[in-house]
Design an enzyme around this catalytic site. Structure first.
Site, PDB file in Angstrom:
ATOM      1  N   TYR A 240      92.167 -45.009  26.918  1.00 29.25           N
ATOM      2  CA  TYR A 240      90.716 -44.755  26.891  1.00 29.25           C
ATOM      3  C   TYR A 240      90.279 -44.483  25.448  1.00 29.25           C
ATOM      4  O   TYR A 240      89.343 -45.101  24.933  1.00 29.25           O
ATOM      5  CB  TYR A 240      90.384 -43.552  27.781  1.00 29.25           C
ATOM      6  CG  TYR A 240      88.982 -43.041  27.585  1.00 29.25           C
ATOM      7  CD1 TYR A 240      87.892 -43.822  27.948  1.00 29.25           C
ATOM      8  CD2 TYR A 240      88.739 -41.792  27.010  1.00 29.25           C
ATOM      9  CE1 TYR A 240      86.590 -43.359  27.750  1.00 29.25           C
ATOM     10  CE2 TYR A 240      87.449 -41.332  26.824  1.00 29.25           C
ATOM     11  CZ  TYR A 240      86.385 -42.122  27.186  1.00 29.25           C
ATOM     12  OH  TYR A 240      85.100 -41.673  26.983  1.00 29.25           O
TER      13      TYR A 240
HETATM   14  O1  LIG Z   1      85.062 -35.474  25.482  1.00 33.97           O
HETATM   15  C1  LIG Z   1      85.593 -36.516  25.723  1.00 33.97           C
HETATM   16  O2  LIG Z   1      85.831 -37.301  24.849  1.00 33.97           O
HETATM   17  C2  LIG Z   1      86.026 -36.837  27.109  1.00 33.97           C
HETATM   18  O3  LIG Z   1      85.754 -35.736  27.966  1.00 33.97           O
HETATM   19  C3  LIG Z   1      86.283 -35.852  29.251  1.00 33.97           C
HETATM   20  O4  LIG Z   1      87.691 -35.813  29.164  1.00 33.97           O
HETATM   21  P1  LIG Z   1      88.379 -34.387  29.240  1.00 33.97           P
HETATM   22  O5  LIG Z   1      87.973 -33.519  28.122  1.00 33.97           O
HETATM   23  O6  LIG Z   1      89.830 -34.646  29.381  1.00 33.97           O
HETATM   24  O7  LIG Z   1      87.725 -33.750  30.555  1.00 33.97           O
HETATM   25  P2  LIG Z   1      88.358 -33.388  31.973  1.00 33.97           P
HETATM   26  O8  LIG Z   1      89.083 -34.530  32.535  1.00 33.97           O
HETATM   27  O9  LIG Z   1      87.261 -32.837  32.777  1.00 33.97           O
HETATM   28  O10 LIG Z   1      89.404 -32.258  31.623  1.00 33.97           O
HETATM   29  C4  LIG Z   1      88.969 -31.010  31.100  1.00 33.97           C
HETATM   30  C5  LIG Z   1      90.141 -30.132  30.858  1.00 33.97           C
HETATM   31  O11 LIG Z   1      90.750 -29.782  32.105  1.00 33.97           O
HETATM   32  C6  LIG Z   1      92.139 -30.045  32.062  1.00 33.97           C
HETATM   33  N1  LIG Z   1      92.581 -30.423  33.424  1.00 33.97           N
HETATM   34  C7  LIG Z   1      92.199 -31.599  33.940  1.00 33.97           C
HETATM   35  C8  LIG Z   1      92.580 -31.953  35.217  1.00 33.97           C
HETATM   36  C9  LIG Z   1      93.359 -31.081  35.965  1.00 33.97           C
HETATM   37  O12 LIG Z   1      93.736 -31.351  37.129  1.00 33.97           O
HETATM   38  N2  LIG Z   1      93.709 -29.894  35.415  1.00 33.97           N
HETATM   39  C10 LIG Z   1      93.342 -29.536  34.153  1.00 33.97           C
HETATM   40  O13 LIG Z   1      93.700 -28.441  33.689  1.00 33.97           O
HETATM   41  C11 LIG Z   1      92.318 -31.131  31.016  1.00 33.97           C
HETATM   42  O14 LIG Z   1      93.594 -31.067  30.459  1.00 33.97           O
HETATM   43  C12 LIG Z   1      91.233 -30.751  30.028  1.00 33.97           C
HETATM   44  O15 LIG Z   1      91.721 -29.792  29.129  1.00 33.97           O
HETATM   45  C13 LIG Z   1      85.820 -37.135  29.931  1.00 33.97           C
HETATM   46  O16 LIG Z   1      86.491 -37.344  31.143  1.00 33.97           O
HETATM   47  C14 LIG Z   1      85.958 -38.333  29.031  1.00 33.97           C
HETATM   48  O17 LIG Z   1      85.341 -39.438  29.674  1.00 33.97           O
HETATM   49  C15 LIG Z   1      85.303 -38.013  27.727  1.00 33.97           C
HETATM   50  O18 LIG Z   1      85.255 -39.062  26.864  1.00 33.97           O
END
Ligand SMILES: O=C(O)[C@H]1O[C@H](OP(=O)(O)OP(=O)(O)OC[C@H]2O[C@@H](n3ccc(=O)[nH]c3=O)[C@H](O)[C@@H]2O)[C@H](O)[C@@H](O)[C@@H]1O
Length: 428
Positions: A240
């Site tokens: 991504y």
């Molecule tokens: O800012 C960005 O660039 C990105 O932000 C999000 O990606 P992400 O920050 O990984 O958001 P989440 O998938 O909601 O995860 C948030 C946090 O929760 C954590 N997480 C996620 C899933 C889970 O089951 N448990 C968990 O602790 C992840 O490691 C992360 O630290 C979006 O999904 C992307 O499309 C976007 O581009």
């Protein structure tokens, strides 16, 4: 033992005569097996990946035919894109039925700009949520055309009908972890789709200025905090992120050759009402309400995993600031006439919050205890933390986030409980 007579005496040789009834039964058999064969071919093509029911199939998404065109359709397009203020823009918003797309489209419409939406309504997550957002937009006078950014004929038609001054390009395959499941959908939307859009924009007369969604994920394995636009972005941790980084390079090329004005916005984990069900804050809420355990990731040596969560209203202000300060593209007839603007900005909140704290806030808001399942950060493209330096966006776009996570999640939880009927009708 008549049937033994039917077997050739020597393998490969057939008796040179046919009994009439045997001949008829052979024709019947032939017809039967032909039918079976034709049936199998039909089933094979019907069930093949091109039209499969597999929600991960990009081929199906790209081959889906959308109906567009005709005088009534053109009238709707024109009327949606018509400005209500003399100094306004006419903006094509791609991904308009998406989370950020919906909020940006209604904000533009509210202030008097002409807005036309475009969305392919794919089923990466529950399409009924996208339909509900579309209904919201339609009520405020924004028509969302159903179509794909890979459809050059449709895009050309839209530019023939409306001389868009700006494109707010938010259509994308989002999500960091899903890239391991369906890599081609990222290439299809974030690379092929983006190039297709730029090709049409470069030939449009006048060329629009383009503001588009990059991502904080381009910082990948960068450890220097806070992340500044000057930091290295050549170590993406997920496909991504790699496709978003590729988008930034592609933007450079189209700016350099064709004079397109391009502004990339690196969004930092955007959240809020009408959000994306594939994001952690959203499905944590759903699972806490259902009493289901949630997985909370931790870093090496029980290290904290944190995100610079950014509230949607702040992001919308950043998007509008980018559109307002975007200079005109300089090309005509597909040729560059002078140097054009090329920018990239971080749009974050500048205060990372550990994921465990996010869960504590949700527990307080939902008045329920989460069943926490702490696990090691999987090797699936996630990075341990993000933190934006926003001084550049502050200076040039007037961007100033004002919503902390507690306040933003409160608004999200209120919306979630209302939308899903007090949590009774859970999000899928
Ligand atoms: O800012 C960005 O660039 C990105 O932000 C999000 O990606 P992400 O920050 O990984 O958001 P989440 O998938 O909601 O995860 C948030 C946090 O929760 C954590 N997480 C996620 C899933 C889970 O089951 N448990 C968990 O602790 C992840 O490691 C992360 O630290 C979006 O999904 C992307 O499309 C976007 O581009």
């Amino acid at each position: 033992m008549k049937h033994l007579d039917d077997i050739p005496s020597t393998p490969g040789k057939f008796k040179p005569y046919f009994h009439r009834t045997r001949w008829q039964s052979s024709v019947a058999k032939l017809a039967f097996w032909s039918l079976v064969f034709v049936g199998l071919i039909f089933i094979f093509f019907y069930r093949s990946p091109l039209v499969s029911d597999d929600p991960t199939s990009t081929s199906r998404r790209s081959l889906r035919t959308y109906s567009w065109g005709g005088p009534a359709w053109e009238k709707r397009v024109r009327s949606s894109a018509r400005l209500r203020s003399r100094r306004g823009f006419s903006v094509l918003v791609t991904g308009a039925a998406g989370f950020v797309g919906t909020h940006v489209s209604s904000a533009l419409k509210r202030r008097g700009d002409g807005v036309l939406g475009l969305d392919n309504f794919n089923d990466y997550y529950d399409p009924s949520l996208k339909r509900a957002r579309q209904a919201l937009l339609e009520r405020s006078g924004v028509f969302v055309v159903e179509g794909d950014i890979n459809d050059a004929a449709l895009l050309k038609k839209l530019f023939e009908v409306v001389p868009f001054t700006h494109v707010m390009h938010l259509a994308a395959q989002a999500g960091v972890r899903y890239a391991m499941e369906n890599p081609s959908s990222y290439v299809h939307s974030n690379i092929a789709g983006f190039v297709n859009l730029l090709e049409v924009c470069k030939s449009a007369n006048p060329q629009p200025a383009i503001v588009w969604a990059s991502s904080s994920s381009v910082y990948g394995l960068n450890t220097k905090v806070p992340f500044s636009e000057k930091d290295r972005t050549d170590q993406p941790a997920s496909l991504y992120a790699a496709t978003k980084k590729a988008g930034e390079e592609i933007a450079h090329t189209y700016n350099h050759i064709y004079g397109l004005s391009l502004t990339g916005l690196r969004f930092f984990t955007v959240y809020g009402p009408w959000g994306r069900p594939d994001m952690a804050y959203f499905f944590f809420t759903r699972d806490i309400l259902k009493g289901k355990p949630i997985s909370i990731f931790e870093g090496v040596n029980h290290g904290t995993v944190a995100r610079d969560f950014t509230y949607i209203d702040d992001i919308v202000k950043g998007c509008l600031g980018a559109l307002d300060t975007a200079e005109k593209s300089t090309g005509t007839g597909g040729k560059k006439r002078g140097a054009a603007q090329l920018r990239v900005f971080n749009l974050g909140n500048t205060s990372p919050v550990p994921v465990t704290d996010l869960v504590t806030i949700l527990e307080r808001l939902l008045k329920l205890k989460a069943k926490r399942n702490i696990m090691k950060l999987p090797r699936n493209g996630d990075v341990p933390f993000t933190h934006a330096n926003i001084s550049s966006a502050q200076r040039e776009l007037g961007y100033k986030p004002t919503t902390d996570l507690q306040t933003g999640l409160k608004k999200f939880a209120r919306w979630y409980l209302g939308y899903y009927n007090g949590g009774k009708k859970a999000a899928s």
